[in-house]
Design a protein around this motif. Structure first.
Motif, PDB file in Angstrom:
ATOM      1  N   UNK A  72       0.895  -1.269   0.028  1.00  0.00           N
ATOM      2  CA  UNK A  72      -0.120  -0.076  -0.015  1.00  0.00           C
ATOM      3  C   UNK A  72       0.703   1.308   0.066  1.00  0.00           C
ATOM      4  N   UNK A  73       1.979   1.272   0.773  1.00  0.00           N
ATOM      5  CA  UNK A  73       2.853   2.386   0.861  1.00  0.00           C
ATOM      6  C   UNK A  73       3.742   2.484  -0.331  1.00  0.00           C
ATOM      7  N   UNK A  74       3.990   1.655  -1.114  1.00  0.00           N
ATOM      8  CA  UNK A  74       4.643   1.703  -2.512  1.00  0.00           C
ATOM      9  C   UNK A  74       3.439   2.299  -3.363  1.00  0.00           C
ATOM     10  N   UNK A  75       2.295   1.509  -3.516  1.00  0.00           N
ATOM     11  CA  UNK A  75       1.474   2.135  -4.600  1.00  0.00           C
ATOM     12  C   UNK A  75       0.953   3.441  -4.150  1.00  0.00           C
ATOM     13  N   UNK A  76       0.660   3.876  -2.924  1.00  0.00           N
ATOM     14  CA  UNK A  76       0.454   5.318  -2.615  1.00  0.00           C
ATOM     15  C   UNK A  76       1.674   6.074  -2.835  1.00  0.00           C
ATOM     16  N   UNK A  77       2.792   5.723  -2.983  1.00  0.00           N
ATOM     17  CA  UNK A  77       3.987   6.524  -3.207  1.00  0.00           C
ATOM     18  C   UNK A  77       4.093   6.804  -4.675  1.00  0.00           C
ATOM     19  N   UNK A  78       3.809   5.598  -5.589  1.00  0.00           N
ATOM     20  CA  UNK A  78       3.513   5.791  -6.681  1.00  0.00           C
ATOM     21  C   UNK A  78       2.581   6.579  -7.323  1.00  0.00           C
ATOM     22  N   UNK A  79       1.323   6.653  -6.448  1.00  0.00           N
ATOM     23  CA  UNK A  79       0.101   7.184  -7.102  1.00  0.00           C
ATOM     24  C   UNK A  79       0.539   8.662  -6.702  1.00  0.00           C
ATOM     25  N   UNK A  82       2.895  10.066  -9.379  1.00  0.00           N
ATOM     26  CA  UNK A  82       2.065  10.307 -10.662  1.00  0.00           C
ATOM     27  C   UNK A  82       1.144  11.409 -10.359  1.00  0.00           C
ATOM     28  N   UNK A  83       0.637  11.655  -9.486  1.00  0.00           N
ATOM     29  CA  UNK A  83      -0.133  12.751  -9.293  1.00  0.00           C
ATOM     30  C   UNK A  83       0.557  13.982  -9.348  1.00  0.00           C
ATOM     31  N   UNK A  84       1.820  14.094  -8.608  1.00  0.00           N
ATOM     32  CA  UNK A  84       2.501  15.213  -8.647  1.00  0.00           C
ATOM     33  C   UNK A  84       3.148  15.457 -10.055  1.00  0.00           C
ATOM     34  N   UNK A  85       3.500  14.483 -10.890  1.00  0.00           N
ATOM     35  CA  UNK A  85       3.737  14.753 -12.143  1.00  0.00           C
ATOM     36  C   UNK A  85       2.651  15.260 -12.938  1.00  0.00           C
ATOM     37  N   UNK A  86       1.596  14.716 -12.939  1.00  0.00           N
ATOM     38  CA  UNK A  86       0.476  15.391 -13.604  1.00  0.00           C
ATOM     39  C   UNK A  86      -0.094  16.443 -13.222  1.00  0.00           C
ATOM     40  N   UNK A  87       0.295  16.936 -12.208  1.00  0.00           N
ATOM     41  CA  UNK A  87       0.063  18.308 -11.439  1.00  0.00           C
ATOM     42  C   UNK A  87       0.993  19.320 -12.081  1.00  0.00           C
ATOM     43  N   UNK A  88       2.135  18.912 -12.120  1.00  0.00           N
ATOM     44  CA  UNK A  88       3.280  19.768 -12.855  1.00  0.00           C
ATOM     45  C   UNK A  88       3.174  20.027 -14.207  1.00  0.00           C
ATOM     46  N   UNK A  89       2.641  18.868 -15.056  1.00  0.00           N
ATOM     47  CA  UNK A  89       2.293  18.972 -16.436  1.00  0.00           C
ATOM     48  C   UNK A  89       1.167  19.833 -16.609  1.00  0.00           C
ATOM     49  N   UNK A  90       0.094  19.905 -15.960  1.00  0.00           N
ATOM     50  CA  UNK A  90      -1.149  20.663 -15.885  1.00  0.00           C
ATOM     51  C   UNK A  90      -0.389  22.190 -15.545  1.00  0.00           C
ATOM     52  N   UNK A  91       0.061  22.314 -14.666  1.00  0.00           N
ATOM     53  CA  UNK A  91       0.933  23.659 -14.305  1.00  0.00           C
ATOM     54  C   UNK A  91       1.529  24.558 -15.380  1.00  0.00           C
ATOM     55  N   UNK A  92       2.355  23.430 -16.158  1.00  0.00           N
ATOM     56  CA  UNK A  92       3.195  24.037 -17.266  1.00  0.00           C
ATOM     57  C   UNK A  92       2.108  24.144 -18.490  1.00  0.00           C
ATOM     58  N   UNK A  93       1.192  23.183 -18.420  1.00  0.00           N
ATOM     59  CA  UNK A  93       0.150  23.691 -19.578  1.00  0.00           C
ATOM     60  C   UNK A  93      -0.815  24.934 -19.396  1.00  0.00           C
ATOM     61  N   UNK A  94      -1.101  25.187 -18.163  1.00  0.00           N
ATOM     62  CA  UNK A  94      -1.813  26.324 -17.769  1.00  0.00           C
ATOM     63  C   UNK A  94      -0.699  27.558 -18.056  1.00  0.00           C
ATOM     64  N   UNK A  95       0.452  27.653 -17.633  1.00  0.00           N
ATOM     65  CA  UNK A  95       1.418  28.627 -17.813  1.00  0.00           C
ATOM     66  C   UNK A  95       1.551  28.946 -19.274  1.00  0.00           C
TER      67      UNK A  95
END
Length: 155
Positions: A72-79, A82-95
């Motif tokens: 669960x810890x490994x899955x939640x860390x990967x999640x 992945x969420x942080x990477x998606x948020x970064x991509x979305x932030x770059x897109x908005x920029x």
């Protein structure tokens, strides 16, 4: 096997679990020796097996919980990653979108300014055309009156 043997058996279990790091999950207690009826060994072995089962059951439960927690810890860390990477991509897109909008706004302001300049120029040209028409009409009327005046003067 007497009461002393049972104590040594428990010590072996605790040494196997604590004394050998990383090997606790691989250690299994020895198989109980089969005794003959009436010699007292069979009941001692059964008591030892019953005493060892709760320890093994507890160990099994702990290992299962630890494994599930690690998964669960490994899955939640990967999640989270992945969420942080998606948020970064979305932030770059908005920029990028914001930068593009800022450029479009600047162009729109420039076009608005040019539109006002062209409208003023057009109004000035219209006024000059109107002036020229009036001057032309005045010239024509004055020219048309002049020949009559000239003819009247000649008489």
């Amino acid at each position: 096997m007497g009461p002393g043997d049972f104590r040594r058996f428990r010590e072996r279990i605790s040494q196997g679990l604590q004394g050998l790091p990383g090997r606790a999950e691989l250690w299994f207690p020895p198989r109980p020796a089969c005794g003959f009826p009436g010699d007292g060994r069979s009941t001692d072995v059964q008591e030892e097996a019953l005493a060892a089962n709760p320890l093994l059951e507890d160990l099994r439960r702990r290992l299962t919980r630890a494994f599930q927690w690690a998964v669960q810890r490994g899955t939640s860390r990967r999640a989270r990653e992945a969420a942080a990477a998606a948020a970064a991509r979305e932030e770059q897109s908005w920029a990028r979108v914001e930068a593009t909008l800022a450029g479009l706004r600047a162009e729109l302001v420039e076009m608005h300014f040019q539109n006002h300049q062209l409208a003023r120029t057009l109004l000035d040209l219209n006024m000059k055309v109107q002036q020229l028409k009036k001057e032309y009409e005045l010239e024509i009327t004055s020219d048309s009156q002049s020949p009559k005046d000239d003819a009247a003067n000649l008489e």
